[in-house]
Motif scaffolding. Structure first.
Motif, PDB file in Angstrom:
ATOM      1  N   SER A 158       9.079 -47.548  47.168  1.00  0.00           N
ATOM      2  CA  SER A 158       8.469 -48.837  46.841  1.00  0.00           C
ATOM      3  C   SER A 158       9.511 -49.948  46.855  1.00  0.00           C
ATOM      4  N   GLN A 159      10.715 -49.652  46.362  1.00  0.00           N
ATOM      5  CA  GLN A 159      11.775 -50.659  46.384  1.00  0.00           C
ATOM      6  C   GLN A 159      12.172 -51.015  47.819  1.00  0.00           C
ATOM      7  N   ILE A 160      12.234 -50.011  48.702  1.00  0.00           N
ATOM      8  CA  ILE A 160      12.582 -50.253  50.099  1.00  0.00           C
ATOM      9  C   ILE A 160      11.508 -51.112  50.774  1.00  0.00           C
ATOM     10  N   LEU A 161      10.237 -50.765  50.560  1.00  0.00           N
ATOM     11  CA  LEU A 161       9.143 -51.492  51.207  1.00  0.00           C
ATOM     12  C   LEU A 161       9.069 -52.932  50.728  1.00  0.00           C
ATOM     13  N   VAL A 162       9.178 -53.138  49.434  1.00  0.00           N
ATOM     14  CA  VAL A 162       9.101 -54.498  48.890  1.00  0.00           C
ATOM     15  C   VAL A 162      10.330 -55.314  49.300  1.00  0.00           C
ATOM     16  N   GLY A 163      11.486 -54.666  49.390  1.00  0.00           N
ATOM     17  CA  GLY A 163      12.708 -55.392  49.712  1.00  0.00           C
ATOM     18  C   GLY A 163      12.872 -55.748  51.173  1.00  0.00           C
ATOM     19  N   THR A 164      12.036 -55.196  52.063  1.00  0.00           N
ATOM     20  CA  THR A 164      12.161 -55.510  53.487  1.00  0.00           C
ATOM     21  C   THR A 164      11.878 -56.972  53.765  1.00  0.00           C
ATOM     22  N   ARG A 165      10.921 -57.554  53.066  1.00  0.00           N
ATOM     23  CA  ARG A 165      10.548 -58.946  53.325  1.00  0.00           C
ATOM     24  C   ARG A 165      11.708 -59.893  53.066  1.00  0.00           C
ATOM     25  N   GLY A 166      12.418 -59.723  51.966  1.00  0.00           N
ATOM     26  CA  GLY A 166      13.528 -60.611  51.650  1.00  0.00           C
ATOM     27  C   GLY A 166      14.637 -60.543  52.681  1.00  0.00           C
ATOM     28  N   VAL A 167      14.906 -59.331  53.193  1.00  0.00           N
ATOM     29  CA  VAL A 167      15.958 -59.174  54.195  1.00  0.00           C
ATOM     30  C   VAL A 167      15.612 -59.935  55.465  1.00  0.00           C
ATOM     31  N   LEU A 168      14.391 -59.761  55.963  1.00  0.00           N
ATOM     32  CA  LEU A 168      14.008 -60.412  57.219  1.00  0.00           C
ATOM     33  C   LEU A 168      13.837 -61.920  57.048  1.00  0.00           C
ATOM     34  N   VAL A 169      13.313 -62.348  55.905  1.00  0.00           N
ATOM     35  CA  VAL A 169      13.120 -63.786  55.692  1.00  0.00           C
ATOM     36  C   VAL A 169      14.461 -64.511  55.699  1.00  0.00           C
TER      37      VAL A 169
ATOM     38  N   ALA B 246      22.626 -37.902  43.983  1.00  0.00           N
ATOM     39  CA  ALA B 246      21.332 -38.518  44.276  1.00  0.00           C
ATOM     40  C   ALA B 246      21.401 -39.261  45.604  1.00  0.00           C
ATOM     41  N   TRP B 247      21.527 -38.521  46.687  1.00  0.00           N
ATOM     42  CA  TRP B 247      21.670 -39.129  48.007  1.00  0.00           C
ATOM     43  C   TRP B 247      20.443 -39.929  48.416  1.00  0.00           C
ATOM     44  N   TRP B 248      19.276 -39.526  47.905  1.00  0.00           N
ATOM     45  CA  TRP B 248      18.036 -40.210  48.280  1.00  0.00           C
ATOM     46  C   TRP B 248      17.968 -41.643  47.737  1.00  0.00           C
ATOM     47  N   TRP B 249      18.857 -41.971  46.817  1.00  0.00           N
ATOM     48  CA  TRP B 249      18.831 -43.304  46.228  1.00  0.00           C
ATOM     49  C   TRP B 249      19.448 -44.342  47.177  1.00  0.00           C
ATOM     50  N   PHE B 250      20.448 -43.969  47.955  1.00  0.00           N
ATOM     51  CA  PHE B 250      21.140 -44.944  48.800  1.00  0.00           C
ATOM     52  C   PHE B 250      21.022 -44.658  50.299  1.00  0.00           C
ATOM     53  N   VAL B 251      20.728 -43.424  50.703  1.00  0.00           N
ATOM     54  CA  VAL B 251      20.640 -43.120  52.128  1.00  0.00           C
ATOM     55  C   VAL B 251      19.489 -43.852  52.815  1.00  0.00           C
ATOM     56  N   PRO B 252      18.259 -43.913  52.263  1.00  0.00           N
ATOM     57  CA  PRO B 252      17.188 -44.649  52.959  1.00  0.00           C
ATOM     58  C   PRO B 252      17.515 -46.113  53.203  1.00  0.00           C
ATOM     59  N   ALA B 253      18.104 -46.791  52.209  1.00  0.00           N
ATOM     60  CA  ALA B 253      18.463 -48.193  52.404  1.00  0.00           C
ATOM     61  C   ALA B 253      19.536 -48.341  53.480  1.00  0.00           C
TER      62      ALA B 253
ATOM     63  N   GLN C 162      12.113 -45.125  38.669  1.00  0.00           N
ATOM     64  CA  GLN C 162      11.521 -46.065  39.625  1.00  0.00           C
ATOM     65  C   GLN C 162      11.442 -45.428  41.009  1.00  0.00           C
ATOM     66  N   ASP C 163      10.393 -45.748  41.743  1.00  0.00           N
ATOM     67  CA  ASP C 163      10.163 -45.181  43.063  1.00  0.00           C
ATOM     68  C   ASP C 163      11.028 -45.892  44.100  1.00  0.00           C
ATOM     69  N   VAL C 164      11.881 -45.153  44.797  1.00  0.00           N
ATOM     70  CA  VAL C 164      12.799 -45.738  45.769  1.00  0.00           C
ATOM     71  C   VAL C 164      12.042 -46.253  46.988  1.00  0.00           C
TER      72      VAL C 164
ATOM     73  N   HIS D 229       6.828 -38.730  45.265  1.00  0.00           N
ATOM     74  CA  HIS D 229       7.800 -39.794  45.538  1.00  0.00           C
ATOM     75  C   HIS D 229       8.556 -39.409  46.814  1.00  0.00           C
ATOM     76  N   TRP D 230       8.167 -39.993  47.936  1.00  0.00           N
ATOM     77  CA  TRP D 230       8.710 -39.587  49.227  1.00  0.00           C
ATOM     78  C   TRP D 230      10.208 -39.806  49.329  1.00  0.00           C
ATOM     79  N   PHE D 231      10.713 -40.863  48.725  1.00  0.00           N
ATOM     80  CA  PHE D 231      12.154 -41.150  48.752  1.00  0.00           C
ATOM     81  C   PHE D 231      12.813 -40.884  47.407  1.00  0.00           C
ATOM     82  N   GLY D 232      12.164 -40.134  46.534  1.00  0.00           N
ATOM     83  CA  GLY D 232      12.747 -39.818  45.243  1.00  0.00           C
ATOM     84  C   GLY D 232      12.644 -40.965  44.253  1.00  0.00           C
ATOM     85  N   THR D 233      13.312 -40.795  43.116  1.00  0.00           N
ATOM     86  CA  THR D 233      13.276 -41.794  42.051  1.00  0.00           C
ATOM     87  C   THR D 233      14.690 -42.110  41.580  1.00  0.00           C
ATOM     88  N   THR D 234      14.794 -43.184  40.816  1.00  0.00           N
ATOM     89  CA  THR D 234      16.074 -43.614  40.263  1.00  0.00           C
ATOM     90  C   THR D 234      16.297 -42.977  38.891  1.00  0.00           C
TER      91      THR D 234
END
Length: 329
Positions: A86-97, A262-269, A82-84, A73-78
């Motif tokens: 995967s959440q970042i990658l899937v959530g990018t589309r909604g932000v840009l749209v 758990a800094w890896w949970w919020f720092v990547p976003a 849950q894989d962080v 898990h490159w960005f850790g887990t919750t």
């Protein structure tokens, strides 16, 4: 009686004025613009291919609870595994749209109302200006919160539409002021004298001179829309079951990720938000420099300008204050 001759020929290395096409290429080659476009292109690729690049289902739970970044898990887990990433990658589309859809709708409204108001004048200008002033005082975020409380499914399309409806007025006022300064120019008067229709003059005489202002307003609106959507998701107003970067921050804050270390949970976003905002800001700076040459910071170009301005013709023969042999004759 002799004639004093002076060589006033400019140096051969003085370049000719750049053509409009070359000016546009110089804009695209600028360091700020190029950096911003590269970062934006990276996030655009993630928005398109994010769901396929995600190594896990962002909703899938596992036994790896609150694990730090690792090879699995490159960005850790919750806290539920849950894989962080995967959440970042899937959530990018909604932000840009939401950001670009809201920016497009707001720009269309600001162009239609602002340019029409400034060019037509009279009663139409008064009515459209009053409409712009009304929407200027409508707060966007509280209105979205009120609408979300009455609507069961707060979709990205609804959020983008509300953001656009509450953010077009500033751009409209700017375009109206620019149109007022352009509608009495000589080329506009010439087009009017030749019998050109009003809408043809607006499209082919006024609009090309407003392209940079429109582009800058579009980028600014996109930044505002992205931050608004992330804020709504972070405070829990938007649908928290739909992943975007604000949703990741919402769950991290709700489960006290900072207190648990758990800094890896919020720092990547947070870094993704900062990088995307930086990219759009750099593009906006590049547009400003393209519109206003005084903002260009090229030291070499400034020296060339000073050399051209400071050039003074000198006599081919003789020295200052002392007549030459030819002059004395």
């Amino acid at each position: 009686m002799s004639v004093i001759t002076t060589d006033v020929t400019a140096p051969a290395d003085v370049p000719a004025p750049a053509a409009p096409g070359r000016a546009r290429l110089r804009f695209l080659r600028g360091g700020k613009t190029r950096t911003g476009l590269l970062i934006l292109a990276f996030f655009a690729v993630l928005a398109v291919a994010g769901p396929w690049l995600a190594p896990y289902d962002p909703d899938a739970m596992s036994d790896d609870l609150l694990q730090a970044p690792s090879a699995a898990h490159w960005f850790g887990t919750t806290h539920t595994g849950q894989d962080v990433l995967s959440q970042i990658l899937v959530g990018t589309r909604g932000v840009l749209v939401v950001g670009f859809l809201a920016g497009f709708l707001a720009t269309v409204l600001s162009v239609l109302i602002g340019v029409t108001s400034g060019f037509l004048g009279g009663a139409a200008d008064e009515a459209l200006s009053m409409l712009s002033n009304i929407f200027l005082v409508i707060p966007g975020l509280p209105l979205i919160i009120i609408i979300a409380s009455f609507v069961e499914d707060t979709t990205d399309l609804l959020i983008a539409a509300v953001i656009a409806l509450t953010s077009w007025a500033w751009g409209s006022r700017i375009l109206r002021a620019q149109t007022l300064s352009l509608r009495r120019r000589d080329y506009v008067e010439a087009a009017r004298a030749t019998g050109e229709s009003t809408w043809r003059i607006i499209l082919f005489e006024i609009m090309p001179n407003l392209t940079a202002v429109i582009a800058s307003g579009f980028v600014g609106t996109v930044i505002f829309a992205i931050l608004s959507e992330i804020t709504l998701a972070f405070i829990g107003v938007a649908d928290i079951s739909h992943w975007n970067w604000g949703t990741v921050l919402f769950w991290a804050q709700s489960n006290q990720a900072l207190a648990q270390g758990a800094w890896w949970w919020f720092v990547p976003a947070g870094l993704c938000i900062a990088l995307l905002g930086t990219a759009l800001t750099l593009i906006n700076f590049g547009i400003d420099e393209f519109v206003n040459p005084r903002l260009r910071s090229s030291a070499g170009g400034s020296r060339k300008v000073r050399m051209r301005v400071g050039f003074t013709p000198v006599a081919r023969t003789g020295t200052p204050g002392k007549p030459s042999k030819e002059q004395s004759e």
